[in-house]
Design a protein around this motif. Structure first.
Motif, mmCIF file in Angstrom:
data_model
loop_
_atom_site.group_PDB
_atom_site.id
_atom_site.type_symbol
_atom_site.label_atom_id
_atom_site.label_comp_id
_atom_site.label_asym_id
_atom_site.label_seq_id
_atom_site.Cartn_x
_atom_site.Cartn_y
_atom_site.Cartn_z
ATOM 1 N N SER A 1 0.911 -1.136 0.088
ATOM 2 C CA SER A 1 0.083 0.286 -0.035
ATOM 3 C C SER A 1 1.103 1.464 -0.052
ATOM 4 C CB SER A 1 -0.876 0.000 1.642
ATOM 5 O OG SER A 1 -1.900 -0.803 0.939
ATOM 6 N N THR A 2 1.650 1.733 1.169
ATOM 7 C CA THR A 2 3.169 2.661 1.255
ATOM 8 C C THR A 2 3.484 2.888 -0.618
ATOM 9 O OG1 THR A 2 4.103 1.496 2.532
ATOM 10 C CG2 THR A 2 2.722 2.368 3.391
ATOM 11 N N ILE A 3 3.818 1.835 -0.608
ATOM 12 C CA ILE A 3 5.125 2.522 -1.705
ATOM 13 C C ILE A 3 4.405 3.333 -2.918
ATOM 14 C CG2 ILE A 3 6.786 1.189 -3.233
ATOM 15 C CD1 ILE A 3 7.799 1.747 0.020
ATOM 16 N N PRO A 4 3.442 2.143 -3.915
ATOM 17 C CA PRO A 4 3.096 3.050 -4.802
ATOM 18 C C PRO A 4 1.971 3.944 -4.049
ATOM 19 C CG PRO A 4 1.859 1.203 -4.340
ATOM 20 C CD PRO A 4 2.772 0.820 -2.922
ATOM 21 N N GLY B 1 -4.375 1.213 11.940
ATOM 22 C CA GLY B 1 -5.746 0.900 12.118
ATOM 23 C C GLY B 1 -5.738 2.548 11.879
ATOM 24 N N ILE B 2 -4.913 3.218 12.596
ATOM 25 C CA ILE B 2 -4.764 4.838 11.547
ATOM 26 C C ILE B 2 -4.463 4.776 10.370
ATOM 27 C CG2 ILE B 2 -3.758 7.682 11.815
ATOM 28 C CD1 ILE B 2 -3.347 6.650 15.078
ATOM 29 N N PHE B 3 -3.599 3.962 9.971
ATOM 30 C CA PHE B 3 -3.137 4.084 8.478
ATOM 31 C C PHE B 3 -4.849 3.895 7.936
ATOM 32 C CE2 PHE B 3 -1.570 1.534 4.625
ATOM 33 C CZ PHE B 3 -1.192 2.578 3.696
ATOM 34 N N GLY C 1 -2.043 12.265 4.761
ATOM 35 C CA GLY C 1 -0.311 12.458 4.864
ATOM 36 C C GLY C 1 0.258 11.951 6.862
ATOM 37 N N ILE C 2 -0.858 11.974 7.362
ATOM 38 C CA ILE C 2 -0.460 12.136 8.493
ATOM 39 C C ILE C 2 -0.580 10.796 8.604
ATOM 40 C CG2 ILE C 2 -1.589 12.879 11.064
ATOM 41 C CD1 ILE C 2 -2.590 15.839 9.562
ATOM 42 N N SER C 3 -1.539 10.140 8.440
ATOM 43 C CA SER C 3 -2.089 8.817 8.345
ATOM 44 C C SER C 3 -1.058 7.745 8.610
ATOM 45 C CB SER C 3 -3.276 8.247 8.343
ATOM 46 O OG SER C 3 -3.571 7.776 7.023
ATOM 47 N N TYR C 4 -0.612 8.461 6.850
ATOM 48 C CA TYR C 4 0.761 7.350 6.471
ATOM 49 C C TYR C 4 2.062 7.418 7.144
ATOM 50 C CZ TYR C 4 3.887 6.679 2.355
ATOM 51 O OH TYR C 4 4.935 5.670 1.596
ATOM 52 N N GLY C 5 2.323 9.017 7.987
ATOM 53 C CA GLY C 5 3.750 9.235 8.771
ATOM 54 C C GLY C 5 3.518 8.259 10.104
ATOM 55 N N ALA D 1 -7.978 -1.024 0.288
ATOM 56 C CA ALA D 1 -8.229 -2.390 0.616
ATOM 57 C C ALA D 1 -7.310 -3.300 1.448
ATOM 58 C CB ALA D 1 -9.433 -3.092 -0.573
ATOM 59 N N ASN D 2 -5.657 -2.987 0.760
ATOM 60 C CA ASN D 2 -4.956 -3.957 1.633
ATOM 61 C C ASN D 2 -4.598 -3.114 2.970
ATOM 62 O OD1 ASN D 2 -2.254 -5.460 1.456
ATOM 63 N ND2 ASN D 2 -1.347 -3.470 1.597
ATOM 64 N N ALA D 3 -4.665 -1.481 2.590
ATOM 65 C CA ALA D 3 -4.784 -1.292 4.447
ATOM 66 C C ALA D 3 -5.813 -1.599 5.318
ATOM 67 C CB ALA D 3 -4.771 0.504 3.909
ATOM 68 N N ALA D 4 -6.730 -1.870 5.023
ATOM 69 C CA ALA D 4 -7.870 -2.329 6.502
ATOM 70 C C ALA D 4 -7.137 -4.116 6.776
ATOM 71 C CB ALA D 4 -9.387 -2.257 5.597
ATOM 72 N N LEU D 5 -6.355 -4.862 5.326
ATOM 73 C CA LEU D 5 -6.196 -5.986 5.873
ATOM 74 C C LEU D 5 -5.247 -5.999 7.255
ATOM 75 C CD1 LEU D 5 -6.013 -8.925 5.320
ATOM 76 C CD2 LEU D 5 -5.061 -8.094 3.938
ATOM 77 N N LEU D 6 -3.970 -5.388 7.195
ATOM 78 C CA LEU D 6 -2.815 -4.410 7.559
ATOM 79 C C LEU D 6 -2.919 -4.313 8.997
ATOM 80 C CD1 LEU D 6 -0.286 -4.992 7.842
ATOM 81 C CD2 LEU D 6 -0.149 -1.922 7.679
ATOM 82 N N ALA D 7 -4.335 -3.851 9.157
ATOM 83 C CA ALA D 7 -5.032 -3.394 10.066
ATOM 84 C C ALA D 7 -5.918 -4.434 10.913
ATOM 85 C CB ALA D 7 -6.039 -2.625 10.092
ATOM 86 N N LEU D 8 -6.276 -5.635 10.335
ATOM 87 C CA LEU D 8 -6.823 -7.327 10.485
ATOM 88 C C LEU D 8 -5.734 -7.771 11.155
ATOM 89 C CD1 LEU D 8 -9.676 -7.612 8.166
ATOM 90 C CD2 LEU D 8 -10.311 -6.727 10.531
ATOM 91 N N LEU D 9 -4.907 -8.300 10.028
ATOM 92 C CA LEU D 9 -4.059 -8.528 10.377
ATOM 93 C C LEU D 9 -2.946 -8.070 12.464
ATOM 94 C CD1 LEU D 9 -1.343 -8.507 7.969
ATOM 95 C CD2 LEU D 9 -2.798 -11.144 9.162
ATOM 96 N N ALA D 10 -3.296 -6.773 12.230
ATOM 97 C CA ALA D 10 -2.726 -6.460 13.428
ATOM 98 C C ALA D 10 -3.921 -6.312 14.854
ATOM 99 C CB ALA D 10 -2.198 -4.858 13.385
#
Length: 407
Positions: free
Chosen positions: A230-233, A288-290, A309-313, A377-386
């Motif tokens: 998610s973050t690089i692209p 979750g913030i991201f 941008g803030i959530s990314y950082g 959608a991938n960011a949401a999956l990352l939050a679920l993993l966490a």
């Protein structure tokens, strides 16, 4: 914190300039150099594959070469490549230079993990690593200033030359720190009991077995893949997406500044949160913030670009310190470096996959809307993993066959 500051400056040039500066300057460079959409996609993908290659190199040869030598070599190579890009006009040569920057960035971070895990205070490992990782955020904020105030006056080539000048300063700072730690020069000393006495490294088969079957090692590799998918692209295509939407030109610069400022704050605070309250809680919070930030961005790009941008950082910059600090609590410094290197490999695969996906969507549809839905959608999956890691936070422990950190 002197060690964290110096290594943070390494992140400043290796990741902040080496990976993110091109994303900031790409629209301006396209006006002078014939970059196509496929060039942009190939640069992003090859850079991530080069990142993967650097991680593979250090996971197999890092202990033989030595972290101190690698730290000096990567800082020197990064400085050289930053200056080279400022004088190049061929897209292919720029692609190669950016790939070498990415490989050096991967190696640089792995050496930082090894040195801090071995020489830093055990009880503040996540704090030191997160603070060092926040050097990338400092540079992203600086990139925003370059884009807003310096590049319009002096041109995009001057931006790369300024980056190279910072690289020279980092080379000097590295030399002085590594000499002070006894890792460079004629003077050397024995490690104290607080400086990670276990030096056992894993063979390649044992390393692969560890990241496949050990819950913590496997989980951290998966997280790194999702993070970079998610973050690089998102970062590489952000300014292009904002331009596609006909949004104000300054919005990209302000968003990059927001990324950097939030990353600076997060880098100095999230590590302490992890050391005090647990790595799982810190990971759940930032992921979750991201995810929420990207959802808001999809809802209204103009109004919520700064929020994204803030959530990314908040998520991207401290997460590498969280992951490495978590590993260092369980494994020896050398094994931590090896597993972190495999994490960088999966991160490279994630970034390359994400970039190619975005490039394909842009080329086939002429728009980036669908691509940013996939990234969210991938960011949401990352939050679920966490969240899953937080729920089963007592289950991550290595087998007796893996060299572990001694109390």
């Amino acid at each position: 914190m002197h060690m964290a500051f110096v290594f943070g400056m390494n992140q400043f040039i290796s990741h902040g300039f080496g990976i993110f500066l091109f994303a900031s300057l790409a629209p301006l460079m396209r006006e002078e150099i014939a970059f196509t959409n496929w060039h942009i996609a190939a640069i992003g993908a090859l850079s991530q594959l080069a990142y993967l290659g650097g991680a593979m190199l250090i996971s197999t040869l890092g202990e033989r070469i030595g972290s101190a030598r690698l730290a000096m070599f990567t800082a020197s190579n990064i400085t050289l490549m930053l200056f080279a890009i400022s004088v190049l006009s061929d897209p292919l040569l720029i692609l190669i230079a950016l790939a070498l920057l990415s490989a050096s960035a991967s190696i640089s971070w792995s050496t930082i993990v090894e040195v801090i895990s071995r020489c830093g205070p055990i009880e503040k490992c996540a704090t030191y690593l997160s603070a060092a990782a926040s050097g990338t955020a400092w540079c992203c904020s600086f990139n925003g200033l370059l884009l807003l105030f310096i590049v319009p006056q002096l041109g995009w080539r001057a931006g790369w030359q300024i980056a190279a000048a910072f690289g020279v300063c980092v080379i000097i700072a590295n030399w002085l720190l590594l000499r002070k730690l006894g890792l460079m020069g004629p003077a050397s000393r024995q490690l104290t009991s607080t400086e990670q006495p276990v030096k056992n490294s894993l063979s390649i088969p044992a390393l692969l077995k560890t990241v496949t079957f050990e819950p913590l090692a496997r989980f951290t590799c998966l997280v790194c893949f999702c993070v970079c998918f998610s973050t690089i692209p998102f970062a590489n295509w952000l300014n292009i997406y904002l331009a596609e939407l006909s949004l104000p030109g300054d919005l990209g610069g302000y968003t990059w500044s927001a990324i950097g400022i939030s990353g600076m704050v997060a880098g100095l605070t999230v590590g302490r949160l992890a050391d005090r309250f647990g790595y799982q809680l810190a990971l759940l919070l930032i992921c979750g913030i991201f995810a929420l930030g990207l959802m808001a961005f999809l809802y209204d790009q103009n109004s919520f670009a700064l929020i994204a941008g803030i959530s990314y950082g908040i998520m991207y910059f401290p997460i590498w310190g969280i992951i490495s600090g978590w590993l260092s609590k369980v494994y020896s410094s050398t094994v931590t470096m090896q597993i972190s290197s495999v994490c960088m490999i999966t991160a490279g695969l994630g970034g390359a996959s994400g970039n190619m996906m975005v490039g394909w969507v842009r080329e086939s549809s002429g728009s980036l809307d669908i691509a940013y839905w996939v990234l969210t959608a991938n960011a949401a999956l990352l939050a679920l993993l966490a969240a899953g890691a937080f729920i089963r936070r007592n289950a991550d422990s290595p087998s007796p066959a893996v060299p572990v950190k001694q109390p």
